[in-house]
Structures are given as C-alpha cells and as structure tokens.
Scaffold this motif. Structure first.
Motif, short mmCIF file in Angstrom:
data_model
loop_
_atom_site.label_atom_id
_atom_site.label_comp_id
_atom_site.label_asym_id
_atom_site.label_seq_id
_atom_site.Cartn_x
_atom_site.Cartn_y
_atom_site.Cartn_z
N SER A 108 0.71 -1.07 -0.13
CA SER A 108 0.09 -0.32 0.18
C SER A 108 0.94 1.11 -0.01
N GLY B 243 -8.30 -11.09 4.86
CA GLY B 243 -7.79 -10.96 3.57
C GLY B 243 -6.52 -11.68 2.93
N LEU B 579 -11.27 -1.44 1.08
CA LEU B 579 -10.03 -1.37 1.92
C LEU B 579 -10.56 -0.07 3.07
N PRO B 591 -8.53 -4.76 4.93
CA PRO B 591 -9.22 -5.19 3.93
C PRO B 591 -10.59 -5.80 4.23
N PRO B 593 -12.78 -8.08 1.93
CA PRO B 593 -12.56 -8.83 0.53
C PRO B 593 -14.09 -8.99 0.31
N VAL B 606 -9.39 -9.55 -3.06
CA VAL B 606 -9.06 -8.70 -1.94
C VAL B 606 -8.41 -7.36 -2.57
N THR B 608 -5.69 -4.74 -2.55
CA THR B 608 -4.54 -4.58 -1.68
C THR B 608 -3.78 -3.33 -1.55
#
Lengths: 158, 665
Positions: A108, B243, B579, B591, B593, B606, B608
C-alpha cells in the motif's frame, strides 16, 4: 471408601471370574504412538523453527541461517516499487547492516522510507527473497537505538 | 494501590463497582458455606451456599447491565467506556465493545460463569456431591469475579473527562462475526466449568453419583457445541476480514481454543464407556480436569502476551493473575486427581481391543496425543527462548501439519470403526466382514480420485476415509431400518431417529465432520492465489483462468472511518472489494474482501492497494475449492450434537421384549 453407586451391567459372569490381562500391549502401543508422533514433529521442528533476526544479527549467524526460512526485521530504505508489475525492491536496515529484499506483491502507499517492517522469507546469497511482508505502523516513531529496542518495537506493533 | 471506589466515579461507575464488590462478598460467603456443607454434611449450609449463587448471578447481571448502559449512553466518566467506545460508533459496535477489550471480556466471562452456577444450583440433586460441586464452581467464580472487581475492573473512573472516547479496536468494527465469536467461545469455555465442578466433587468425595455421567455428558456436550461453533466462527472471521484467504494459521491463540476442543471431544466418547460399562472412571475425571485447565491456559496465553499472536491483547496486570489461577488449578486438580482418582474404581477389566470401547479408547489416545502436540508447538518458542536464549523463534504451520494430517486421518479411521463394533467384545470374523466393504469402497474412492488427477497423499486419504465413513453410517442405518421392518414396527426413518436420538445425532455429527474434513483437505491442497494490478478502463486481464476488469474506484466517508471501494468484474460478475480505515488507526488498512461463496469453489477478491489518483488498483484473487463445506459441515455437526440431547421417545416394553439394543447408544 464406598463403591460407586452406578449399577453394574448385567454380566453373565460373577466378578470373581475376572482374568487379569497384562497391561504390556496397551503400554507398548501408547509408547509407539507417542514416539511416532514425536518423531514426525521433532524431525521437522529444527527445520520449521523460524527465527526472528535483525540484519546485524543475521551477519553474525549467517552460516547457521542461510537458506532457512527466517523473519528479518528492520527499517525500510531505498524503496523501488512498480505498481504495474508488483515488483518491490528495498533494503532492510538496522543502522548496522543492510540487506536487499525482493518481493512480488502489492504494497500500500503506507509503505515508505524508514518504516518498520518484518519480512518472512529466506536468503539466497546476499538477497532476501520475501514471501510475506508485515508492515509496522507505529504512532510515536523514533529510530530505535539497540537491536533489542528495535525488535521490541517491531513486536509490539504487531 | 487500586482505585476501586472514589468520589470521581460517576453514578453508573459507582453502581457497577458496588455490584461487583457485593458479588465478590457473596462469592466468598458461598465458597465458605459450600465447603462447610461438604465437610460437615450440613444440609443448611449447603442450601445457603446454593442461594448465594442466586445473589451472585443477580449482582453480576446488574454489573453487566450497568456497563452496557454506560456504553450506550456514552458515559465517558467510566474508564472502560472512555477507552473502548466512542459517540460515532453504530449501536451494534457499542454493544460488542462490552467484550471488545480485556476488562469487559472478563466481566462477560464472570457473568456467564455466574449464570451457569445459577442454572447448576437449580438442577443439582441433593446428594453428597452437591456441596462440593457448588464449592468448585465458587472457586472459579472467586477468581473471575475477584479479577473483575479488582485488577481488571471496567468501572474505574477516568482522571480527566474527555468529550469523546478513544473508540473500539478497529479489527472488531470490521465484521459482525467478531461480535459472535468471543461470546460463543466464552460460552464453551465457561460451560466446561460445570463438568469440572462435578469431577472435583467426585474426587473429593471419592464417589460418583448415579447421575454423574448423565449430567457431565450433557453439560460437556452443550459446551462442546459452543466451542465447535466458536472455533469455526473464528476461522470464518479470519477468512472474511484478514484478506489472506485462509481460515486457520495455527496461531497460538487458535491453538489455545483447539486444545480444549480436542480434550472435550475425547471426553464425550470416553464418558460413554463409563456410562455403558462402568469403566474409565478415573480417566474421565482426568480428562475433564485437564480440559478445564486448558481453557484457563488458553485465556492466559491470550491475555498475557507470553506468545506472539494476532490475538494477543495488551494485558497489564492480568497475565500473572491468570497464571496464578492456572497454576492453582493445575496443582490442585492434578494433585486431587492423582490422590483420589484410583479410588474411583471401575466395574471390570480394561476394554478389550476389539470392541466399541476399545475403538473409543484408541481414538481417545489419538485426541490426547494431538492435544499434547499442539500444546508443544504453541509453547515451544517460549521454551526455546528460555533454554537457548534466542528470542522470537516461531513454529510455522509446516510443523503442525506434519502431525495434524496423520492424526486427523487416524481419527477418521477410528470414527468409522467405532459405530461398527458392539460393546464388550466383538467377534473378529464378524467385524472383518463388516469392515471389508468399507475398506473396498474407501480404496476405490481414492483410486477414482487418483485417476481424476488428485495427487496429494493427505487429500487421497481424506477421500478414502470419507467414503468409508459415509458408507459405514449408511449401512448401519439401513440395517436398523431392516430390523424394524422385520420386527413389524410401524414408522420409518423418522421414528428410528425419534427413538434413538443419541445414536443418529452422533451419526449426523460424524457426517458433518466428514464434510468438514473434505473442505479442509481440498481447500488446503488446491488453493489458487495470484496478484495483479488492474487499470481503470483497460481491457480485461487474465488471472487464474478468470478475466478481471476494474470498473471503478470510489471513496466512502463514515463518521468512524473511510472505505476505498473497487468495483471489479470477474468473468462479467460484479465484485466490490473494500479497504477500510478506522479513525483510531489511521495508519492501518483493513481489507474487506469480496467473497462469492460457491458449493465447489469460492472466489475471493482482496483489494491490496490503490492509486491515490484513482488510475489503478492492485488486487489479489484467491480461489479455494470446498471452503464452504467447512461452514456447512460445522452446521451439520452442531445439529447432530444438538439431536443427541433430545430425550428419546419411549416405546415401552415391546422393544425390550424384541431383544433390541436399548435406546441409549
């Protein structure tokens, strides 16, 4: 003491006719079972133990740990990430030593320079091939001074 | 020192704290009265102890209602509310915050324990076990109510009043399952305290009353159903929110709930040997003592931070206190059992190997070895640290799978053998004749799977043993139906179930376990997992034989946090993966999913990572076969276990005359 008060099942034989069976086969069976299970487990245990080291610690214990699955923890330096191919390269450093890490997978935008990180994987030569990243976000972040302090910080925020 | 009652407390905080202290006083009185009633065989003291349980339960209920009220009314003068709740949370999160942190969860635990003690006080028979069973419950209560009223009181006041609380742990706001999983788990753990109390009573008096088995079996079964549901619910929560597309990581705390499950499952079988044959009495008492001790060990591991885990909550002073209780339970329980258990004499020889009790006993050994191995794996890193001085070693899943798969298959093997064998002694030839078709079908099923391309030894073994178990149960049921027809009895399968709910409940639970085992084997062996970055508006991209296309990215703001939502088409079907970020932890992404459950394969997407400019999103696609079989299998297991609690319909004397087996099995 009194005998338990549950009624005995109606058996055709009076209790006086009991045969004493030797406990040996049962005991042997149990020992064999426990032994086998322990063998399966402990044969793997040495291999499946995953140590947690910092880069400096890895330098000292290199002969023992090379090629084994380990967790290495430290600070992120020199990040190169290509979001299209998901290829990530960075160095994990604890101030004393630093090793390049390769990883394929999404990270991320919180993954930044000087971020604490714990990486699972193994060394191949000098490069650490990561299977999994555990990124650490600590609210009050200051660069730790000792190995133990760094580890504590990384563990605490896990 | 502890600031238990002070002038800074709000009305609610003071009321709650007073209720806890009064409950503690009644618990102390009850303990003393119960022991007195036991030693002097004084019926009046025992009766007084019995009534103390009502006061304890009433006061604990008051305390928990007070905390709930404080949470719902955002009373931030109560420290627990200030630290674990906030104004903007939805109501359901405020309610679940009640057990979302340490002090609240100990309160919930103590309240449930008080409730179970109350129920027990209504159902106990007037025999010599009664004061001691109450006394043992009071000792557990003494600990939990004591911790609750002192070191982990949720009602301590705050030093300075805040306008808004710090809010709940984000992980608990992410999915509703988190509201259910701990409650189920505590019900399971606390439920085991009742059989434990009966075991202690049997040990202290050196006798088992005639309904000892019935009562302990029922209570254990209820606790076992909750424990089973809780463990699987935890796995499902992990699957739905973390996730990673998995449900079980051999995490120390997962193990801590699994060890009691293994020991309790063993007990449910060995107690039947005691019921039918009057054997294994001391073994059963040992099992129950250890199962209860393992629940306390689990809580201790969970709360002390001695092992690194996703569950490890910051504990504060509670770890050592729990450790003290654990040590006390182990020393007192094991000491008592070692001293008195030999006096719980059996009615006959040890079971012969070729009989139903022999099969149960073999299964019991497998369960116990399994539990010991899981315990070793859980504590090994701590042990290494103590011995080698190397910190932070951990044992990976590979270690556990190395023994869990063979042991699990061994248990499935025994699970098929047990119902086939009669009690007491089987004739080898008859048994072999009954077993042969099952073995043939098992091997045939595995061979068929091999031809179809299944290669993993564990999966092949599971397929073989599943076919073998299902056929065995089917044949047994068919035989019972045939006997009914021959005996000219009315009614078909349903009457059979109504007359022998225990037998068919057990069969149902076994079928559920087979379904679960298949789910575990396939999802473990054939999981597909791939990651890619999708660009908005680009052509579909191939990933794991699917075509993925990112349709849109959007943001949603809520008072308690924000979500980034990616809408992705997988083979043309829309998925929305999220998210989430929560206000308390701005630096952490949670997360959520998007899962499409299927009977054969789950598709699990998921999100990410996202491009802040909204041009691309990285996703991870996981496809695991038969995962949903685990959830459905668990449901079947719980239904079957519930069926075994139903009282059989009496058919009267005709049955006995017909010479059939009695309804209990």
């Amino acid at each position: 003491m009194t005998m338990p008060s549950s009624p005995p099942p109606s058996s055709p034989l009076p209790p006086a006719r009991r045969r004493k069976r030797s406990p040996l086969p049962v005991a042997l069976g149990v020992v064999a079972l426990v032994g086998l299970t322990a063998f399966i487990a402990f044969g793997n245990l040495g291999k499946s133990l995953e140590y947690f080291v910092t880069p400096s610690e890895y330098l000292q214990q290199r002969d023992e740990l090379e090629g084994r699955p380990i967790r290495i923890g430290g600070l992120v330096k020199a990040v190169q990430y290509n979001p299209q191919t998901l290829d990530l390269k960075f160095n994990v450093s604890d101030g004393g030593a630093s090793f390049p890490v390769t990883y394929n997978g999404a990270v991320s935008d919180l993954f930044k320079e000087d971020q604490g990180v714990v990486v699972r994987g193994q060394f191949s030569g000098n490069t650490f091939e990561a299977r999994e990243l555990v990124v650490k976000h600590s609210e009050e972040y200051n660069v730790p001074k000792t190995q133990a302090e760094l580890k504590d910080l990384l563990q605490r925020s896990e | 020192m502890l600031n238990l009652i002070s002038f800074q407390s709000s009305a609610l905080g003071a009321l709650g704290q007073l209720a806890l202290l009064a409950a503690l006083a009644f618990t102390l009185a009850g303990t003393w009265l119960a022991v007195l009633g036991g030693i002097r065989a004084d019926a009046r003291a025992t009766e007084a102890a019995r009534r103390s349980t009502w006061a304890v339960f009433a006061l604990m209920s008051l305390a928990i209602m007070v905390l709930l009220t404080a949470l719902l009314r955002d009373d931030f003068s109560v420290r627990y509310v200030a630290e674990h709740s906030m104004r903007s949370s939805p109501t359901w999160v405020k309610i679940t915050s009640l057990w979302g942190a340490l002090e609240g969860s100990v309160l919930l635990w103590a309240w449930m324990l008080a409730g179970f003690t109350f129920i027990l006080s209504l159902t106990l028979r007037r025999d010599s076990l009664r004061p001691w069973a109450l006394g043992a419950m009071f000792v557990s209560l003494l600990f939990f109510v004591g911790v609750c009223a002192t070191v982990a009181s949720p009602f301590t006041p705050v030093a300075s009043l805040l306008a808004d609380g710090r809010g709940p742990n984000p992980a608990l706001q992410n999915h509703w399952m988190m509201a259910v999983h701990p409650v189920l788990l505590y019900l399971g753990f606390v439920g085991l305290s009742v059989p434990f109390a009966y075991a202690v009573a049997a040990l202290v008096t050196g006798r088992l009353s005639d309904h000892w088995v019935t009562v302990t079996r029922r209570w254990t079964l209820v606790a076992w159903v909750f424990l089973t549901a809780a463990i699987v619910a935890g796995g499902w929560w992990s699957y739905e929110t973390l996730g990673w597309g998995g449900y079980w990581a051999w995490d120390p705390v997962e193990n801590a709930s699994f060890i009691p499950w293994l020991l309790t499952t063993a007990f449910l079988h060995s107690v039947q040997i005691q019921e039918r044959r009057g054997l294994m009495r001391s073994w059963n008492v040992w099992l129950i003592v250890l199962a209860y001790a393992s629940t306390v060990l689990g809580t201790f591991l969970n709360r002390s931070g001695i092992v690194q885990s996703v569950h490890a909550f910051a504990g504060g002073p509670v770890g050592p206190v729990f450790f003290g209780f654990l040590a006390f339970l182990l020393i007192a329980g094991i000491g008592l059992a070692a001293w008195r258990a030999p006096q719980l004499r059996d009615d006959g020889d040890p079971p012969s190997a070729l009989s139903r009790e022999g099969a149960f006993l073999a299964g019991n050994w497998l369960f116990v070895v399994f539990a010991v191995m899981v315990l070793v794996g859980t504590l090994f890193p701590t042990f290494i640290e103590a011995v080698q001085g190397r910190r932070d070693a951990s044992v990976g899943p590979a270690f556990y799978n190395a023994f869990a798969i063979p042991l699990g298959l061994g248990l499935m093997l025994m699970m098929g053998v047990g119902p086939l064998l009669p009690w007491r002694r089987a004739d080898g030839q008859t048994f072999w004749r009954a077993l042969r078709p099952l073995l043939i079908v098992g091997v045939g099923a595995a061979a068929l799977a091999f031809v179809l391309g299944v290669r993993g030894a564990g999966v092949l073994g599971t397929i073989a043993l599943s076919a073998y178990n299902l056929l065995g149960l089917g044949l047994l049921t068919a035989r019972a139906l045939k006997q009914r027809r021959e005996a000219r009895q009315v009614g078909g399968f349903l009457s059979l179930v109504r007359e022998q709910p225990r037998r068919y409940g057990a069969y149902t639970a076994h079928i559920g376990l087979v379904v679960m085992a298949l789910g575990l084997a396939f999802s473990g062996a054939y999981r597909g997992d791939a990651q890619a970055t999708l660009n908005t508006g680009a052509a579909p991209r191939a990933l794991l034989h699917e075509q993925l296309q990112l349709v849109s990215l959007r943001e949603e703001q809520k008072p308690y946090g924000a979500s980034a939502i990616a809408r992705v088409l997988i083979d043309g079907r829309p998925f929305e993966a999220r998210l989430n970020t929560f206000r308390q932890a701005p630096g952490t992404l949670f997360p959520a999913p998007a899962v499409r459950y299927g009977a054969i394969t789950d598709t699990y997407l998921v999100l990410t990572s996202i491009d802040p400019a909204g041009k691309w999103a990285s996703v991870r696609l996981i496809e695991s076969p038969l995962v949903s079989w685990i959830w459905w299998g668990t449901l079947i297991v719980c239904l079957g276990a519930g069926l075994t609690l139903v009282s059989p319909r009496q058919v009267g004397v005709r049955r006995m005359a017909a010479g059939l087996a009695p309804a209990t099995d």
